[in-house]
Design a protein around this motif. Structure first.
Motif, PDB file in Angstrom:
ATOM      1  N   UNK A 192       0.827  -1.211   0.000  1.00  0.00           N
ATOM      2  CA  UNK A 192       0.000   0.000   0.000  1.00  0.00           C
ATOM      3  C   UNK A 192       0.858   1.258   0.000  1.00  0.00           C
ATOM      4  N   UNK A 193       1.991   1.219   0.715  1.00  0.00           N
ATOM      5  CA  UNK A 193       2.879   2.380   0.748  1.00  0.00           C
ATOM      6  C   UNK A 193       3.473   2.641  -0.632  1.00  0.00           C
ATOM      7  N   UNK A 194       3.812   1.571  -1.354  1.00  0.00           N
ATOM      8  CA  UNK A 194       4.340   1.705  -2.714  1.00  0.00           C
ATOM      9  C   UNK A 194       3.268   2.271  -3.637  1.00  0.00           C
ATOM     10  N   UNK A 195       2.056   1.741  -3.510  1.00  0.00           N
ATOM     11  CA  UNK A 195       0.949   2.216  -4.357  1.00  0.00           C
ATOM     12  C   UNK A 195       0.617   3.684  -4.067  1.00  0.00           C
ATOM     13  N   UNK A 196       0.686   4.071  -2.797  1.00  0.00           N
ATOM     14  CA  UNK A 196       0.360   5.444  -2.421  1.00  0.00           C
ATOM     15  C   UNK A 196       1.314   6.445  -3.049  1.00  0.00           C
ATOM     16  N   UNK A 197       2.531   6.005  -3.334  1.00  0.00           N
ATOM     17  CA  UNK A 197       3.520   6.884  -3.951  1.00  0.00           C
ATOM     18  C   UNK A 197       3.467   6.823  -5.480  1.00  0.00           C
ATOM     19  N   UNK A 198       2.542   6.019  -5.986  1.00  0.00           N
ATOM     20  CA  UNK A 198       2.367   5.932  -7.429  1.00  0.00           C
ATOM     21  C   UNK A 198       3.556   5.324  -8.155  1.00  0.00           C
ATOM     22  N   UNK A 199       4.299   4.454  -7.475  1.00  0.00           N
ATOM     23  CA  UNK A 199       5.481   3.860  -8.097  1.00  0.00           C
ATOM     24  C   UNK A 199       5.075   2.842  -9.152  1.00  0.00           C
ATOM     25  N   UNK A 200       5.858   2.713 -10.233  1.00  0.00           N
ATOM     26  CA  UNK A 200       5.510   1.768 -11.307  1.00  0.00           C
ATOM     27  C   UNK A 200       5.522   0.313 -10.853  1.00  0.00           C
ATOM     28  N   UNK A 201       6.222   0.016  -9.763  1.00  0.00           N
ATOM     29  CA  UNK A 201       6.266  -1.361  -9.263  1.00  0.00           C
ATOM     30  C   UNK A 201       4.983  -1.761  -8.536  1.00  0.00           C
ATOM     31  N   UNK A 202       4.133  -0.786  -8.255  1.00  0.00           N
ATOM     32  CA  UNK A 202       2.928  -1.055  -7.480  1.00  0.00           C
ATOM     33  C   UNK A 202       2.053  -2.163  -8.022  1.00  0.00           C
ATOM     34  N   UNK A 203       1.660  -2.143  -9.299  1.00  0.00           N
ATOM     35  CA  UNK A 203       0.791  -3.202  -9.833  1.00  0.00           C
ATOM     36  C   UNK A 203       1.402  -4.597  -9.720  1.00  0.00           C
TER      37      UNK A 203
END
Length: 383
Positions: free
Chosen positions: A357-368
């Motif tokens: 969730x922290x990665x997704x919140x930062x909009x990082x490309x690795x999120x998906x």
């Protein structure tokens, strides 16, 4: 009143039945039942059979009470009699130690099957003839096995089974006079509620565990560590650091255990993993060297599927602190390794999800990709 009538009267009193209710159940007249109880009429064979069925009163006279000398010798024979074969208890105790040492690396499902097998054997032996000393040893090993079973159920998110086994372990511990097992029960329950987000209850349970645990015991250290984790989740930095210092002081006093991988023997090296998690939850970048030390010390090779579970947890801790330090690429790499290792137990899914969730919140490309890996992890464990 004769002896048989007195036995019938006692049975009525113990059962709570009235004279009229008993007569109805026996299909006999109240007056007849009264005369038998008062010794004014002999009981017929048919009546005795009915009483034996309804009130569990034997139709035969009770044997005469033995004299004092006979009672004393009989007690001695009973205390010394045993159907437990030589070496059985030693093998059970060794089996538990092996299971406790296998815990960090074995799959929860495999370990639980082995715990069930040995716990069933203990239950059978408890019904056998044994000495008082053997009985206590059985209670102790049964308590340890129940505690380990509860821990595995928690890992598998099987809360009802975990609660039942914890209650069993605590009961056996109290019966055997073994406070350390009882302390571990409260510490283990503290971890369970902490994973569910009830940090205040986790704090309370960890402190109860400390009050029960013997001095210089592994349970005392682990319960103190659990207190620190709860405080960290509550954001109480000052008290968290105090708990960390107490854990390090306590663990330094006990020295190296003879079985460092034993789940219920606190190895001072475990303090590294504990400190990494606790500091990571506080967002303290000081967690990084501790997490890296755990990974370096325990990682057997570059294949994540062969990691102990503690290494996967350390990678999650490392990812959390790297995110807080804005080192996002490294953080994504660490959490991906943890998730793909297959060593994140269901009870720790929430920790991996925090990083995702922290990665997704930062909009990082690795999120998906991380979200997909997390879904696959959940799907695998739900099979």
């Amino acid at each position: 009143m004769d002896e048989y009538g007195e036995r019938v009267r006692r049975a009525l009193t113990e059962s709570g039945m009235s004279l009229r209710g008993a007569a109805k159940a026996l299909s006999y007249d109240v007056a007849y039942l009264s005369r038998v109880i008062n010794g004014k009429q002999s009981a017929s064979p048919e009546f005795r059979k009915a009483v034996a069925t309804v009130l569990r009163v034997s139709a035969n006279p009770e044997p005469a009470a033995p004299d004092d000398e006979e009672q004393a010798w009989d007690l001695t024979r009973r205390v010394q009699a045993s159907d437990v074969r030589g070496g059985t208890l030693e093998r059970l105790e060794l089996a538990f130690d092996e299971l406790a040492m296998a815990y960090p690396k074995s799959s929860p499902e495999e370990l639980l099957a082995r715990v069930r097998k040995h716990s069933g054997y203990v239950a059978k032996l408890l019904d056998s003839k044994k000495t008082l000393a053997e009985h206590r040893r059985l209670l102790v090993v049964g308590g340890w096995l129940s505690l380990l079973g509860a821990t595995v159920h928690i890992d598998l998110k099987q809360d009802d089974a975990a609660t039942a086994r914890l209650q069993t372990a605590a009961t056996l511990a109290r019966e055997a006079g073994h406070p350390e097992i009882e302390a571990w029960c409260f510490e283990t329950d503290a971890w369970r509620v902490l994973t569910e987000g009830d940090y205040l209850r986790a704090l309370e349970l960890s402190r109860i565990a400390q009050s029960l645990a013997p001095a210089n015991s592994s349970a005392l250290i682990q319960a103190t560590a659990q207190e620190g984790r709860a405080l960290a989740r509550m954001g109480d930095s000052k008290e968290t650091y105090t708990a960390i210092d107490r854990v390090h002081a306590l663990s330094s006093e006990i020295g190296e255990p003879d079985q460092p991988e034993h789940h219920y023997k606190y190895d001072p090296n475990k303090a590294l993993a504990y400190t990494a998690t606790t500091l990571a939850w506080l967002g303290d970048t000081g967690a990084e060297p501790y997490a890296r030390a755990v990974i370096e010390r325990l990682k057997p090779n570059s294949d994540p599927s062969r990691w102990p579970r503690r290494v996967a947890s350390a990678n999650i801790d490392l990812a959390l602190v790297l995110i807080s330090d804005n080192r996002l690429d490294e953080a994504c790499d660490s959490v991906q390794k943890a998730i793909l290792s297959g060593k994140v137990a269901p009870s720790n899914h929430w920790r991996a999800l925090e990083v995702v969730k922290a990665v997704e919140a930062r909009g990082l490309p690795e999120g998906p990709a991380l979200r997909d890996a997390y879904r696959e992890l959940r799907a695998t464990d739900d099979l």
